[in-house]
Motif scaffolding. Sequence first.
Motif, PDB file in Angstrom:
ATOM      1  N   HIS A  44       1.189  -1.071   0.152  1.00 31.83           N
ATOM      2  CA  HIS A  44      -0.255  -0.251  -0.024  1.00 31.83           C
ATOM      3  C   HIS A  44       1.322   1.613  -0.217  1.00 31.83           C
ATOM      4  O   HIS A  44       0.268   2.252   0.341  1.00 31.83           O
ATOM      5  CB  HIS A  44      -1.040  -0.236   1.463  1.00 31.83           C
ATOM      6  CG  HIS A  44      -1.257  -1.622   1.384  1.00 31.83           C
ATOM      7  ND1 HIS A  44      -2.376  -2.034   0.503  1.00 31.83           N
ATOM      8  CD2 HIS A  44      -1.682  -1.955   2.537  1.00 31.83           C
ATOM      9  CE1 HIS A  44      -2.649  -3.407   1.139  1.00 31.83           C
ATOM     10  NE2 HIS A  44      -2.041  -3.034   1.829  1.00 31.83           N
ATOM     11  N   ARG A  45       1.468   1.138  -1.033  1.00 31.76           N
ATOM     12  CA  ARG A  45       2.943   2.516  -1.038  1.00 31.76           C
ATOM     13  C   ARG A  45       2.935   3.455  -2.800  1.00 31.76           C
ATOM     14  O   ARG A  45       2.319   2.567  -3.485  1.00 31.76           O
ATOM     15  CB  ARG A  45       4.039   1.741  -1.005  1.00 31.76           C
ATOM     16  CG  ARG A  45       4.352   1.013   0.579  1.00 31.76           C
ATOM     17  CD  ARG A  45       5.757   1.182  -0.061  1.00 31.76           C
ATOM     18  NE  ARG A  45       6.385   0.353   1.737  1.00 31.76           N
ATOM     19  CZ  ARG A  45       7.893  -0.256   1.996  1.00 31.76           C
ATOM     20  NH1 ARG A  45       7.917  -0.833   1.197  1.00 31.76           N
ATOM     21  NH2 ARG A  45       7.879  -0.671   3.112  1.00 31.76           N
ATOM     22  N   ALA A  46       2.873   4.144  -1.583  1.00 38.73           N
ATOM     23  CA  ALA A  46       3.473   5.081  -3.680  1.00 38.73           C
ATOM     24  C   ALA A  46       4.838   4.517  -3.847  1.00 38.73           C
ATOM     25  O   ALA A  46       5.368   5.638  -3.022  1.00 38.73           O
ATOM     26  CB  ALA A  46       2.594   6.438  -3.204  1.00 38.73           C
ATOM     27  N   LEU A  47       5.429   4.494  -4.947  1.00 36.40           N
ATOM     28  CA  LEU A  47       6.801   3.767  -5.098  1.00 36.40           C
ATOM     29  C   LEU A  47       6.870   4.988  -6.972  1.00 36.40           C
ATOM     30  O   LEU A  47       6.477   5.146  -7.547  1.00 36.40           O
ATOM     31  CB  LEU A  47       6.253   2.258  -5.711  1.00 36.40           C
ATOM     32  CG  LEU A  47       6.442   1.381  -4.397  1.00 36.40           C
ATOM     33  CD1 LEU A  47       6.865  -0.035  -4.812  1.00 36.40           C
ATOM     34  CD2 LEU A  47       6.787   2.033  -3.604  1.00 36.40           C
ATOM     35  N   ILE A  48       7.935   5.037  -6.051  1.00 40.74           N
ATOM     36  CA  ILE A  48       8.689   6.247  -7.024  1.00 40.74           C
ATOM     37  C   ILE A  48       9.383   5.644  -8.204  1.00 40.74           C
ATOM     38  O   ILE A  48      10.545   4.841  -7.598  1.00 40.74           O
ATOM     39  CB  ILE A  48       9.746   7.380  -6.283  1.00 40.74           C
ATOM     40  CG1 ILE A  48       8.066   7.852  -6.266  1.00 40.74           C
ATOM     41  CG2 ILE A  48       9.571   8.646  -7.578  1.00 40.74           C
ATOM     42  CD1 ILE A  48       8.769   9.254  -4.614  1.00 40.74           C
ATOM     43  N   LEU A  49       9.961   5.858  -8.706  1.00 36.19           N
ATOM     44  CA  LEU A  49      10.472   5.501 -10.184  1.00 36.19           C
ATOM     45  C   LEU A  49      11.418   6.208 -11.119  1.00 36.19           C
ATOM     46  O   LEU A  49      10.621   6.974 -11.197  1.00 36.19           O
ATOM     47  CB  LEU A  49      10.578   4.338 -11.510  1.00 36.19           C
ATOM     48  CG  LEU A  49      11.095   3.931 -12.655  1.00 36.19           C
ATOM     49  CD1 LEU A  49      11.733   3.023 -12.251  1.00 36.19           C
ATOM     50  CD2 LEU A  49      10.221   3.155 -13.489  1.00 36.19           C
ATOM     51  N   GLU A  50      12.687   6.249 -10.446  1.00 38.58           N
ATOM     52  CA  GLU A  50      13.160   7.309 -11.379  1.00 38.58           C
ATOM     53  C   GLU A  50      14.131   6.748 -12.339  1.00 38.58           C
ATOM     54  O   GLU A  50      15.292   5.996 -12.727  1.00 38.58           O
ATOM     55  CB  GLU A  50      14.357   8.152 -10.126  1.00 38.58           C
ATOM     56  CG  GLU A  50      15.367   9.351 -10.824  1.00 38.58           C
ATOM     57  CD  GLU A  50      16.022   9.749 -10.188  1.00 38.58           C
ATOM     58  OE1 GLU A  50      16.239  10.285  -8.749  1.00 38.58           O
ATOM     59  OE2 GLU A  50      17.531  10.444 -10.348  1.00 38.58           O
ATOM     60  N   VAL A  51      13.902   7.823 -13.483  1.00 35.87           N
ATOM     61  CA  VAL A  51      14.563   6.965 -14.858  1.00 35.87           C
ATOM     62  C   VAL A  51      15.217   8.162 -15.352  1.00 35.87           C
ATOM     63  O   VAL A  51      15.141   9.526 -15.196  1.00 35.87           O
ATOM     64  CB  VAL A  51      13.379   6.379 -15.777  1.00 35.87           C
ATOM     65  CG1 VAL A  51      12.367   5.422 -15.125  1.00 35.87           C
ATOM     66  CG2 VAL A  51      12.533   7.927 -16.509  1.00 35.87           C
ATOM     67  N   MET A  52      16.366   7.852 -16.316  1.00 33.02           N
ATOM     68  CA  MET A  52      17.613   8.364 -17.241  1.00 33.02           C
ATOM     69  C   MET A  52      16.100  10.171 -18.615  1.00 33.02           C
ATOM     70  O   MET A  52      15.203   9.479 -18.270  1.00 33.02           O
ATOM     71  CB  MET A  52      18.602   7.652 -17.627  1.00 33.02           C
ATOM     72  CG  MET A  52      19.264   6.998 -16.614  1.00 33.02           C
ATOM     73  SD  MET A  52      20.728   6.429 -18.058  1.00 33.02           S
ATOM     74  CE  MET A  52      21.915   6.446 -16.242  1.00 33.02           C
ATOM     75  N   GLY A  53      17.359  10.272 -18.859  1.00 30.94           N
ATOM     76  CA  GLY A  53      16.792  10.619 -20.455  1.00 30.94           C
ATOM     77  C   GLY A  53      17.177  12.186 -20.329  1.00 30.94           C
ATOM     78  O   GLY A  53      17.314  12.658 -21.483  1.00 30.94           O
ATOM     79  N   ARG A  54      18.212  12.526 -19.403  1.00 31.24           N
ATOM     80  CA  ARG A  54      18.708  13.823 -19.137  1.00 31.24           C
ATOM     81  C   ARG A  54      17.689  14.745 -19.355  1.00 31.24           C
ATOM     82  O   ARG A  54      16.902  15.216 -18.180  1.00 31.24           O
ATOM     83  CB  ARG A  54      19.804  14.358 -20.009  1.00 31.24           C
ATOM     84  CG  ARG A  54      21.203  13.746 -19.755  1.00 31.24           C
ATOM     85  CD  ARG A  54      22.589  15.049 -20.400  1.00 31.24           C
ATOM     86  NE  ARG A  54      22.748  15.991 -20.119  1.00 31.24           N
ATOM     87  CZ  ARG A  54      23.048  15.874 -18.174  1.00 31.24           C
ATOM     88  NH1 ARG A  54      23.475  14.968 -17.726  1.00 31.24           N
ATOM     89  NH2 ARG A  54      23.843  17.208 -17.827  1.00 31.24           N
ATOM     90  N   ASP A  55      17.981  15.632 -20.367  1.00 26.48           N
ATOM     91  CA  ASP A  55      16.630  17.247 -20.143  1.00 26.48           C
ATOM     92  C   ASP A  55      15.551  16.949 -20.800  1.00 26.48           C
ATOM     93  O   ASP A  55      14.356  17.078 -21.452  1.00 26.48           O
ATOM     94  CB  ASP A  55      17.902  18.027 -20.397  1.00 26.48           C
ATOM     95  CG  ASP A  55      18.986  18.355 -19.609  1.00 26.48           C
ATOM     96  OD1 ASP A  55      18.395  18.863 -18.561  1.00 26.48           O
ATOM     97  OD2 ASP A  55      19.661  19.032 -20.118  1.00 26.48           O
ATOM     98  N   ALA A  56      15.644  15.661 -21.113  1.00 26.86           N
ATOM     99  CA  ALA A  56      14.517  15.333 -22.158  1.00 26.86           C
ATOM    100  C   ALA A  56      13.528  14.601 -21.401  1.00 26.86           C
ATOM    101  O   ALA A  56      13.823  13.372 -21.098  1.00 26.86           O
ATOM    102  CB  ALA A  56      15.123  14.830 -23.086  1.00 26.86           C
ATOM    103  N   GLY A  57      12.304  14.318 -21.563  1.00 27.25           N
ATOM    104  CA  GLY A  57      11.135  13.394 -20.886  1.00 27.25           C
ATOM    105  C   GLY A  57      10.927  12.589 -21.586  1.00 27.25           C
ATOM    106  O   GLY A  57       9.360  11.266 -21.554  1.00 27.25           O
TER     107      GLY A  57
END
Length: 361
Positions: free
Chosen positions: A171-184
Amino acid sequence: MNKTKRIGILTSGGDCAGLNAVIRAVVNSASRLGWEIYGIHNGTEGLTNDPLEYEVLTVQNFSDTPWPRLSGSYLGSLNKGVKMESLGEMSKRFGEGVKKLGLDAVIVVGGDGSMNITGNYCKGAGVKMIGIPKTIDNDTPITEFSVGFNSACQVCTNAIDSLELTARSHHRALILEVMGRDAGHLAMQSALAGQADVCLVPEIPYKIDGVINKLKEIKASGRDHAIIVVSEGIKTEDGQHLSAAKNLIGEAVYGGVGQYLSAEINNRYHDFQTRVTTLGHVQRSGTPSCFDRMLAAMFGAKAVELLAKDQTDMMVVWKNGKVGAYSIDEVVKEGTTLLDTNSDSVKAAAAIGMYIGEIEK
Ligand code: F6P
């Protein structure tokens, strides 16, 4: 008359899935024309170092090995490893390397930065060049897709799928940090594919309270877990870029914004516990996807076709469902392709209820 007989190929910048499929496609196409192919090691370093670092490539290098199916670069690569020597000096050394090896042209498999740097080296030294775009960031101008992006999206999507299961259990809010530098691009495409609840990209301003409001909405709907995808290149609410490390020339390598987001959410909202996964370099080394292998084959064959016609100083592209070519000058002039905030992917994300920041409706 076709004078190109001996060509070099190098991979430059951050590696990604599909590079070896590109090299194979170049080697196979060029060998069939009777050309010699020199594989340059470690990006431009193989041509600027003394002694030169290279090997002669033949179809045998790729016909009876798993290499073309694997990620990484058979030749090695270099991500922003050029020290602050003058462009002129590096270009001179590059040109001397090309001359020593007797190369008629060099194929550079790289992203926007590599097209710029090696484009300059080649121009300065009078070396013929063909570019093949690759990057998980998908920010190389003009081409709609670069080799490696699609495979990286799959890695991120798989990660979201895995996180969803554990988010559900706890029952969590999980955050995923992905790459990409300045582009989303990488964040947005994988958030859409993975059905994330929130996606923050550098191109769209956001508010922590906006993220929290989305979490409250999810909670109110009766669901008690959530997925947040965040692009490494977003700034903190007060406009800072976070950096986890520096590259070889001292530039900040992004990283850490997922932890920042987690702490900020926890400070202001307590109904969901948050945890952070920073996906890191696994995004660069997933199994090359069908699309990337197909792109690799078409780009490699096109690069050799252009050289055979003595059309050089071009980068091959994928545009409007077709392979084409644009001048390197034009590519470099365009800079970096950021996520278009009016694109169909952004519109779809907003339409299906994902919080993507403070976008005008
Ligand atoms: O450009 C590709 C990329 O993976 C970016 O997404 C990321 O910011 C950067 O390279 C990481 O660089 P390094 O491999 O030097 O850590």
